[in-house]
Design an enzyme around this catalytic site. Structure first.
Site, mmCIF file in Angstrom:
data_model
loop_
_atom_site.group_PDB
_atom_site.id
_atom_site.type_symbol
_atom_site.label_atom_id
_atom_site.label_comp_id
_atom_site.label_asym_id
_atom_site.label_seq_id
_atom_site.Cartn_x
_atom_site.Cartn_y
_atom_site.Cartn_z
ATOM 1 N N SER A 193 153.565 32.040 6.548
ATOM 2 C CA SER A 193 152.883 32.019 5.254
ATOM 3 C C SER A 193 151.465 31.528 5.506
ATOM 4 C CB SER A 193 153.622 31.131 4.250
ATOM 5 O OG SER A 193 153.872 29.860 4.799
ATOM 6 N N HIS A 225 153.293 27.751 8.501
ATOM 7 C CA HIS A 225 152.402 27.903 7.351
ATOM 8 C C HIS A 225 150.983 27.597 7.823
ATOM 9 C CE1 HIS A 225 151.252 27.685 3.051
ATOM 10 N NE2 HIS A 225 150.505 26.653 3.402
ATOM 11 N N GLU A 228 147.672 29.927 3.717
ATOM 12 C CA GLU A 228 147.127 29.195 2.573
ATOM 13 C C GLU A 228 145.623 29.410 2.451
ATOM 14 O OE1 GLU A 228 148.596 25.163 2.088
ATOM 15 O OE2 GLU A 228 146.569 24.478 1.596
ATOM 16 N N ALA A 245 155.453 13.711 -7.228
ATOM 17 C CA ALA A 245 155.832 15.125 -7.149
ATOM 18 C C ALA A 245 157.289 15.353 -7.551
ATOM 19 C CB ALA A 245 155.567 15.654 -5.741
ATOM 20 N N PHE A 265 139.156 16.127 7.991
ATOM 21 C CA PHE A 265 140.435 16.407 7.306
ATOM 22 C C PHE A 265 141.497 15.403 7.755
ATOM 23 C CE2 PHE A 265 139.327 21.179 7.154
ATOM 24 C CZ PHE A 265 138.799 21.059 5.883
ATOM 25 N N ASP A 288 145.839 14.166 -5.457
ATOM 26 C CA ASP A 288 145.131 12.885 -5.343
ATOM 27 C C ASP A 288 144.148 12.797 -6.489
ATOM 28 O OD1 ASP A 288 146.263 11.901 -2.879
ATOM 29 O OD2 ASP A 288 145.202 13.561 -1.926
#
Ligand SMILES: Cc1cc2nc3c(=O)[nH]c(=O)nc-3n(C[C@H](O)[C@H](O)[C@H](O)COP(=O)(O)OP(=O)(O)OC[C@H]3O[C@@H](n4cnc5c(N)ncnc54)[C@H](O)[C@@H]3O)c2cc1C
Length: 276
Positions: A7, A257, A9, A114, A207, A100
């Protein structure tokens, strides 16, 4: 061809040029036949319409698209509206997150974590959505203890999540431990590793600092030694990421992913090296 699922993103583009570029990116990546293309959501709802438009466009091309949805700073009413909008558009998969709180935003919102969002999605829309949640092999930066984080992960599964995507990481052992600890406390859902292809070390370091992912010292030292030599950074990054993916597949990861950052090149090259 490997049997595992891929997958990819994206983040929603901010400009018409960005949208054109992203269109070219997902058109290229579609050749890998990803199970779905996910599109992030700015916490606090800042990208709400752009996330929707991007997902709708990908879906209109006959591909499966999954919006991310975060609950921080939001209300049940607003989340309900978004869910029903996606449902009406025929979207069947959603990535459910806390998010966040953006700086300057004081209100946490009505859904604190969540697991509460997942529960709310199930209450509102039953089994309509396949719900993905986030997992953290190196633990979430705010977690009190690793065990606490694991129990909180279990709450998301218990609330009705179908599968999980991890934060990016470079240590395959961390993933393996996390999965085995999750299984030991009765969490059976597929946990798909999140993979960050590396185009720039400074960006990667930023990151990693913000999300609590570790860049191992040996990698950091090598990247630093390349300085502005982007070709060497790219070549080393591709080797490291491909090797990580290979190990994860060998150890039974159910999928990969890719955090593409809206670029096709590195993801395509890693997939090619893996035999996709
Ligand atoms: C695959 C993936 C996609 C992402 N996409 C986006 C995106 O599109 N937009 C965005 O803004 N951010 C995104 N993020 C980042 C994410 O929003 C942040 O990591 C955020 O800090 C936590 O979100 P979460 O859903 O994991 O939160 P939670 O699962 O709620 O966990 C957050 C923290 O609270 C703790 N916790 C959880 N539940 C409870 C509880 N019931 N009681 C007490 N403590 C609890 C956890 O241990 C953890 O420390 C993504 C992250 C991943 C891994």
């Amino acid at each position: 061809m490997s049997p595992i699922e891929l997958s990819v993103e994206f983040f929603p583009p901010q400009t018409p040029e960005g949208a054109d570029k992203l269109r070219a990116t997902w058109t290229t990546l579609a050749s890998l036949k990803p199970t779905f293309f996910s599109v992030t959501f700015g916490a606090g709802g800042s990208t709400q319409d752009r996330t929707f438009d991007t997902v709708a466009e990908i879906r209109a091309a006959g591909l499966e698209a999954a919006p991310h949805l975060s609950c921080v700073g939001s209300t049940r009413t607003r989340v309900r509206e978004i869910l029903h909008r996606y449902r009406a558009a025929g979207i069947r998969r959603i990535v459910a997150l806390r998010g966040d709180l953006p700086s300057g935003m004081a209100e946490a919102g009505e859904l604190g974590h969540a697991n509460e969002l997942v529960e709310f999605i199930r209450q509102e829309t039953g089994d309509w959505f396949h719900i993905e949640v986030a997992a953290y092999p190196e633990y979430h930066p705010q977690a009190r203890t690793p065990h606490d984080d694991l129990l909180n992960f279990k709450r998301k599964a218990a609330a009705g999540a179908d599968s999980a995507i991890t934060q990016f990481f470079f240590n395959a052992d961390a993933y393996e431990h996390f999965v085995s600890d999750a299984r030991a406390i009765g969490v059976g859902l597929p946990i798909v590793p999140g993979i960050m292809p590396i185009a720039s070390f400074s960006k990667l370091a930023r990151f990693a600092d913000s999300c609590g992912a570790e860049i191992p010292r040996w990698m950091r030292r090598k990247f630093e030694s390349y300085g502005d030599d982007t070709a060497s950074v790219r070549a080393f990054g591709l080797d490291v990421v491909t090797e990580l993916c290979r190990r994860l597949i060998e150890r039974g990861a159910p999928g990969l992913h890719f955090y593409t950052l809206n670029q096709a090149g590195l993801t395509m090259e890693v997939a090619r090296r893996l035999g996709f």
